[in-house]
Design a protein around this motif. Structure first.
Motif, PDB file in Angstrom:
ATOM      1  N   LEU A  49       4.782  50.750   1.055  1.00 48.63           N
ATOM      2  CA  LEU A  49       3.464  50.812   1.980  1.00 48.63           C
ATOM      3  C   LEU A  49       3.011  49.816   2.619  1.00 48.63           C
ATOM      4  O   LEU A  49       1.966  49.888   3.252  1.00 48.63           O
ATOM      5  N   VAL A  50       3.660  48.612   2.630  1.00 52.03           N
ATOM      6  CA  VAL A  50       3.265  47.427   3.328  1.00 52.03           C
ATOM      7  C   VAL A  50       1.960  46.674   2.877  1.00 52.03           C
ATOM      8  O   VAL A  50       2.078  45.737   2.497  1.00 52.03           O
ATOM      9  N   ILE A  51       0.972  47.414   3.106  1.00 53.18           N
ATOM     10  CA  ILE A  51      -0.430  46.974   2.808  1.00 53.18           C
ATOM     11  C   ILE A  51      -0.282  46.197   1.264  1.00 53.18           C
ATOM     12  O   ILE A  51      -0.909  45.283   1.017  1.00 53.18           O
ATOM     13  N   PRO A  52       0.099  47.115   0.255  1.00 48.22           N
ATOM     14  CA  PRO A  52      -0.151  46.571  -0.985  1.00 48.22           C
ATOM     15  C   PRO A  52       0.639  45.528  -1.204  1.00 48.22           C
ATOM     16  O   PRO A  52       0.204  44.582  -1.903  1.00 48.22           O
ATOM     17  N   ALA A  53       1.760  45.253  -0.618  1.00 46.40           N
ATOM     18  CA  ALA A  53       2.423  44.271  -0.766  1.00 46.40           C
ATOM     19  C   ALA A  53       2.182  43.005  -0.205  1.00 46.40           C
ATOM     20  O   ALA A  53       2.216  41.820  -0.823  1.00 46.40           O
ATOM     21  N   VAL A  54       1.437  43.091   0.956  1.00 52.49           N
ATOM     22  CA  VAL A  54       0.857  42.059   1.707  1.00 52.49           C
ATOM     23  C   VAL A  54      -0.314  41.427   0.697  1.00 52.49           C
ATOM     24  O   VAL A  54      -0.519  40.336   0.372  1.00 52.49           O
ATOM     25  N   LEU A  55      -1.073  42.387   0.314  1.00 53.20           N
ATOM     26  CA  LEU A  55      -2.353  42.030  -0.576  1.00 53.20           C
ATOM     27  C   LEU A  55      -1.823  41.214  -1.948  1.00 53.20           C
ATOM     28  O   LEU A  55      -2.108  40.561  -2.535  1.00 53.20           O
ATOM     29  N   ALA A  56      -0.731  41.893  -2.414  1.00 50.58           N
ATOM     30  CA  ALA A  56       0.051  41.265  -3.607  1.00 50.58           C
ATOM     31  C   ALA A  56       0.493  39.753  -3.315  1.00 50.58           C
ATOM     32  O   ALA A  56       0.189  38.933  -4.279  1.00 50.58           O
ATOM     33  N   ALA A  57       1.005  39.823  -2.116  1.00 47.00           N
ATOM     34  CA  ALA A  57       1.428  38.257  -1.885  1.00 47.00           C
ATOM     35  C   ALA A  57       0.334  37.386  -1.803  1.00 47.00           C
ATOM     36  O   ALA A  57       0.282  36.198  -2.201  1.00 47.00           O
ATOM     37  N   ILE A  58      -0.904  37.786  -1.205  1.00 45.93           N
ATOM     38  CA  ILE A  58      -1.942  36.924  -0.840  1.00 45.93           C
ATOM     39  C   ILE A  58      -2.717  36.540  -2.436  1.00 45.93           C
ATOM     40  O   ILE A  58      -3.222  35.579  -2.890  1.00 45.93           O
ATOM     41  N   VAL A  59      -2.711  37.815  -3.382  1.00 41.29           N
ATOM     42  CA  VAL A  59      -3.137  37.428  -4.807  1.00 41.29           C
ATOM     43  C   VAL A  59      -2.350  36.597  -5.339  1.00 41.29           C
ATOM     44  O   VAL A  59      -2.638  35.674  -6.206  1.00 41.29           O
ATOM     45  N   GLN A  60      -1.046  36.469  -5.137  1.00 39.91           N
ATOM     46  CA  GLN A  60      -0.068  35.782  -5.806  1.00 39.91           C
ATOM     47  C   GLN A  60      -0.319  34.226  -5.492  1.00 39.91           C
ATOM     48  O   GLN A  60      -0.353  33.240  -6.234  1.00 39.91           O
ATOM     49  N   LEU A  61      -0.599  34.147  -4.109  1.00 35.66           N
ATOM     50  CA  LEU A  61      -0.656  32.669  -3.530  1.00 35.66           C
ATOM     51  C   LEU A  61      -2.258  32.280  -4.164  1.00 35.66           C
ATOM     52  O   LEU A  61      -2.187  31.266  -4.473  1.00 35.66           O
ATOM     53  N   TRP A  62      -2.945  33.149  -4.434  1.00 36.66           N
ATOM     54  CA  TRP A  62      -4.393  32.842  -4.945  1.00 36.66           C
ATOM     55  C   TRP A  62      -4.207  32.430  -6.583  1.00 36.66           C
ATOM     56  O   TRP A  62      -4.893  31.411  -6.948  1.00 36.66           O
ATOM     57  N   SER A  63      -3.252  33.154  -7.120  1.00 38.57           N
ATOM     58  CA  SER A  63      -3.094  32.780  -8.586  1.00 38.57           C
ATOM     59  C   SER A  63      -2.546  31.269  -8.725  1.00 38.57           C
ATOM     60  O   SER A  63      -2.841  30.732  -9.698  1.00 38.57           O
ATOM     61  N   ILE A  64      -1.634  30.919  -7.680  1.00 42.95           N
ATOM     62  CA  ILE A  64      -0.910  29.669  -7.842  1.00 42.95           C
ATOM     63  C   ILE A  64      -2.129  28.737  -7.658  1.00 42.95           C
ATOM     64  O   ILE A  64      -2.177  27.601  -8.365  1.00 42.95           O
ATOM     65  N   ILE A  65      -2.699  28.657  -6.575  1.00 38.67           N
ATOM     66  CA  ILE A  65      -3.905  28.035  -6.338  1.00 38.67           C
ATOM     67  C   ILE A  65      -4.899  27.748  -7.459  1.00 38.67           C
ATOM     68  O   ILE A  65      -5.320  26.616  -7.716  1.00 38.67           O
ATOM     69  N   ASP A  66      -5.179  28.962  -8.044  1.00 41.83           N
ATOM     70  CA  ASP A  66      -6.220  29.058  -9.068  1.00 41.83           C
ATOM     71  C   ASP A  66      -5.774  28.167 -10.238  1.00 41.83           C
ATOM     72  O   ASP A  66      -6.515  27.262 -10.812  1.00 41.83           O
ATOM     73  N   ALA A  67      -4.404  28.234 -10.493  1.00 37.61           N
ATOM     74  CA  ALA A  67      -3.863  27.592 -11.640  1.00 37.61           C
ATOM     75  C   ALA A  67      -3.706  26.006 -11.559  1.00 37.61           C
ATOM     76  O   ALA A  67      -4.004  25.241 -12.239  1.00 37.61           O
ATOM     77  N   ALA A  68      -3.525  25.645 -10.011  1.00 36.18           N
ATOM     78  CA  ALA A  68      -3.253  24.200  -9.860  1.00 36.18           C
ATOM     79  C   ALA A  68      -4.779  23.631  -9.823  1.00 36.18           C
ATOM     80  O   ALA A  68      -4.815  22.403 -10.298  1.00 36.18           O
ATOM     81  N   LYS A  69      -5.841  24.487  -9.447  1.00 36.75           N
ATOM     82  CA  LYS A  69      -7.129  23.679  -9.551  1.00 36.75           C
ATOM     83  C   LYS A  69      -8.053  24.042 -10.742  1.00 36.75           C
ATOM     84  O   LYS A  69      -9.172  23.686 -10.777  1.00 36.75           O
ATOM     85  N   TYR A  70      -7.331  24.609 -11.618  1.00 36.29           N
ATOM     86  CA  TYR A  70      -8.258  24.845 -12.742  1.00 36.29           C
ATOM     87  C   TYR A  70      -8.604  23.758 -13.787  1.00 36.29           C
ATOM     88  O   TYR A  70      -8.204  22.678 -13.941  1.00 36.29           O
ATOM     89  N   ARG A  71     -10.105  23.738 -14.117  1.00 34.39           N
ATOM     90  CA  ARG A  71     -10.694  22.807 -14.926  1.00 34.39           C
ATOM     91  C   ARG A  71     -11.090  23.352 -15.895  1.00 34.39           C
ATOM     92  O   ARG A  71     -12.013  24.144 -16.092  1.00 34.39           O
ATOM     93  N   SER A  72     -10.776  23.063 -17.436  1.00 31.27           N
ATOM     94  CA  SER A  72     -11.204  23.550 -18.541  1.00 31.27           C
ATOM     95  C   SER A  72     -12.668  23.021 -18.791  1.00 31.27           C
ATOM     96  O   SER A  72     -13.267  21.985 -18.313  1.00 31.27           O
ATOM     97  N   SER A  73     -13.647  23.893 -19.554  1.00 34.80           N
ATOM     98  CA  SER A  73     -14.754  23.558 -19.759  1.00 34.80           C
ATOM     99  C   SER A  73     -15.022  22.627 -21.034  1.00 34.80           C
ATOM    100  O   SER A  73     -16.022  22.311 -21.420  1.00 34.80           O
ATOM    101  N   ASP A  74     -14.113  22.212 -21.443  1.00 37.38           N
ATOM    102  CA  ASP A  74     -13.915  21.343 -22.740  1.00 37.38           C
ATOM    103  C   ASP A  74     -14.604  19.914 -22.390  1.00 37.38           C
ATOM    104  O   ASP A  74     -14.561  19.263 -21.654  1.00 37.38           O
TER     105      ASP A  74
END
Length: 74
Positions: A49-74
């Motif tokens: 369907l193309v659009i869901p795959a593009v959105l999934a790629a964007i969300v995967q990129l977001w998850s990579i950036i989110d993991a790299a920038k994560y700061r724990s609240s400890d």
């Protein structure tokens, strides 16, 4: 984890390259890992369907950036 740019965050970001949400799981964030995994796997499963795959790629990129920038609240 020690904070942004730490070795743990780099490993988590690399884990997300191979499977979305795995980096968040490594960091101990179960809900974020589940959300990223479900959205990406679902989007990639509907690749024709193309659009869901593009959105999934964007969300995967977001998850990579989110993991790299994560700061724990400890």
């Amino acid at each position: 984890m020690a904070g942004q740019g730490s070795g743990g965050n780099v490993i988590a970001a690399i884990c997300n390259v191979f499977f979305p949400g795995l980096g968040q799981l490594v960091q101990g964030r179960l809900l974020a890992a589940l959300i990223f995994a479900v959205i990406c796997v679902g989007g990639y499963a509907l690749w024709w369907l193309v659009i869901p795959a593009v959105l999934a790629a964007i969300v995967q990129l977001w998850s990579i950036i989110d993991a790299a920038k994560y700061r724990s609240s400890d």
